[in-house]
Design a protein around this motif. Sequence first.
Motif, PDB file in Angstrom:
ATOM      1  N   ALA A  90       0.823  -1.205   0.000  1.00  0.00           N
ATOM      2  CA  ALA A  90       0.000   0.000   0.000  1.00  0.00           C
ATOM      3  C   ALA A  90       0.859   1.258   0.000  1.00  0.00           C
ATOM      4  CB  ALA A  90      -0.932  -0.010   1.210  1.00  0.00           C
ATOM      5  N   ARG A  91       1.853   1.290   0.850  1.00  0.00           N
ATOM      6  CA  ARG A  91       2.712   2.478   0.922  1.00  0.00           C
ATOM      7  C   ARG A  91       3.524   2.647  -0.358  1.00  0.00           C
ATOM      8  NH1 ARG A  91       6.078   2.136   6.338  1.00  0.00           N
ATOM      9  NH2 ARG A  91       6.693   4.246   5.685  1.00  0.00           N
ATOM     10  N   SER A  92       3.977   1.521  -0.931  1.00  0.00           N
ATOM     11  CA  SER A  92       4.742   1.599  -2.181  1.00  0.00           C
ATOM     12  C   SER A  92       3.871   2.106  -3.322  1.00  0.00           C
ATOM     13  CB  SER A  92       5.325   0.224  -2.530  1.00  0.00           C
ATOM     14  OG  SER A  92       6.246  -0.210  -1.543  1.00  0.00           O
ATOM     15  N   ALA A  93       2.606   1.664  -3.353  1.00  0.00           N
ATOM     16  CA  ALA A  93       1.690   2.129  -4.399  1.00  0.00           C
ATOM     17  C   ALA A  93       1.471   3.631  -4.292  1.00  0.00           C
ATOM     18  CB  ALA A  93       0.365   1.373  -4.303  1.00  0.00           C
ATOM     19  N   ARG A  94       1.329   4.119  -3.078  1.00  0.00           N
ATOM     20  CA  ARG A  94       1.183   5.570  -2.883  1.00  0.00           C
ATOM     21  C   ARG A  94       2.427   6.306  -3.385  1.00  0.00           C
ATOM     22  NH1 ARG A  94      -2.435   9.150  -2.292  1.00  0.00           N
ATOM     23  NH2 ARG A  94      -1.377  10.277  -0.612  1.00  0.00           N
ATOM     24  N   ARG A  95       3.565   5.756  -3.095  1.00  0.00           N
ATOM     25  CA  ARG A  95       4.805   6.416  -3.513  1.00  0.00           C
ATOM     26  C   ARG A  95       5.026   6.347  -5.019  1.00  0.00           C
ATOM     27  NH1 ARG A  95       9.227   5.740   1.207  1.00  0.00           N
ATOM     28  NH2 ARG A  95       7.821   5.957   2.988  1.00  0.00           N
ATOM     29  N   LEU A  96       4.357   5.385  -5.666  1.00  0.00           N
ATOM     30  CA  LEU A  96       4.446   5.288  -7.121  1.00  0.00           C
ATOM     31  C   LEU A  96       3.427   6.180  -7.830  1.00  0.00           C
ATOM     32  CD1 LEU A  96       5.025   1.453  -7.612  1.00  0.00           C
ATOM     33  CD2 LEU A  96       6.666   3.287  -8.050  1.00  0.00           C
ATOM     34  N   GLY A  97       2.596   6.866  -7.061  1.00  0.00           N
ATOM     35  CA  GLY A  97       1.693   7.834  -7.659  1.00  0.00           C
ATOM     36  C   GLY A  97       0.225   7.510  -7.601  1.00  0.00           C
ATOM     37  N   ALA A  98      -0.156   6.379  -6.999  1.00  0.00           N
ATOM     38  CA  ALA A  98      -1.585   6.068  -6.884  1.00  0.00           C
ATOM     39  C   ALA A  98      -2.269   7.111  -6.006  1.00  0.00           C
ATOM     40  CB  ALA A  98      -1.776   4.675  -6.301  1.00  0.00           C
ATOM     41  N   ARG A  99      -3.372   7.671  -6.490  1.00  0.00           N
ATOM     42  CA  ARG A  99      -4.045   8.741  -5.754  1.00  0.00           C
ATOM     43  C   ARG A  99      -4.886   8.214  -4.604  1.00  0.00           C
ATOM     44  NH1 ARG A  99      -6.849  13.002  -9.668  1.00  0.00           N
ATOM     45  NH2 ARG A  99      -7.140  13.936  -7.611  1.00  0.00           N
TER      46      ARG A  99
END
Length: 320
Positions: free
Chosen positions: A274-283
Amino acid sequence: MPLDLGAARPRAWSEPGRTTLELSTGAWRSRRPRYVEAAAPCHGACPAGEAIPGWIQHARAGDHAAAWRLLREDNPFPAITGRVCGHPCESVCNRRAHDGAVAINALERVVGDWGLEHGQARPVPVTRRERVAIVGAGPAGLACAYHLARLGYGTTLFEREPAPGGLLRYGIPEYRLPRTVLEREIALVLALGVRVEVGCTLGRTLAWRDVETYDAVFVATGAGVPVRLGVPGEAAAGIEDGLRFLRALADGGVPPVGRRVVVVGGGSTAMDVARSARRLGARAVTVVALETRAAMPALGAEIAQALAEGVEIVNGLGVT
């Protein structure tokens, strides 16, 4: 009237009905303390069996070298566990009921980081005639090789991946476990004289007849196989395993995540994804966990960090 001194005579402590509650000191002043040697609760709760009170005493005295040596008697990766361990030791610390548990995990990281910079490891002479093969160079395989090498056994690690480390390398994001820390900890193990051969898959590029020439074999193939939910549609496009997603990141890739991401699960891997997805730009990233917030397998700190990064967590909801 004559004074009856006999009636005023205090009764002896041995007489029936007398207790030490009558006087705060009572007869205890004549008793010698009895010392019982027992293991600290933190030691019993430590998965690695570390001598926690011992190395903390060394660290408290400012002798980080002694603390590091004693810590590594049981755990060859203090700088790693000081970052990613769930530290169950703190949950049973006797000081919790007084002023809070001792920050064992943070202290372990301090001692481990001292070892990264100052610790030395020299080759250990092979004194045993038996040779040991270890299949898998993840944390279990590396730890096995470390302890066997210290006992004088010749050991060889056979690893499928291009580099040792297992899930430490391919399953934990670098922001939680920097690669420089991982590489140094592994180097300190290999420096004992442990051999490692990469690109070896048992049953494919590594034949069993080659392994069985050793006197003993330790199989440490790890926990890299993802757990399937067994629900309809889990193989549809856009659905990915958490470990495969983290592996792609570890290899330097940038997996496409889209604008909205749902992560199923409430453990540490789910928080990392979840945190990695946020850091990859998922809003918008939503974690769906069947457990209550308090019962989630992920550490409280991991949950708090995910929330701080904008991850939404929905509890009490499963996927069918």
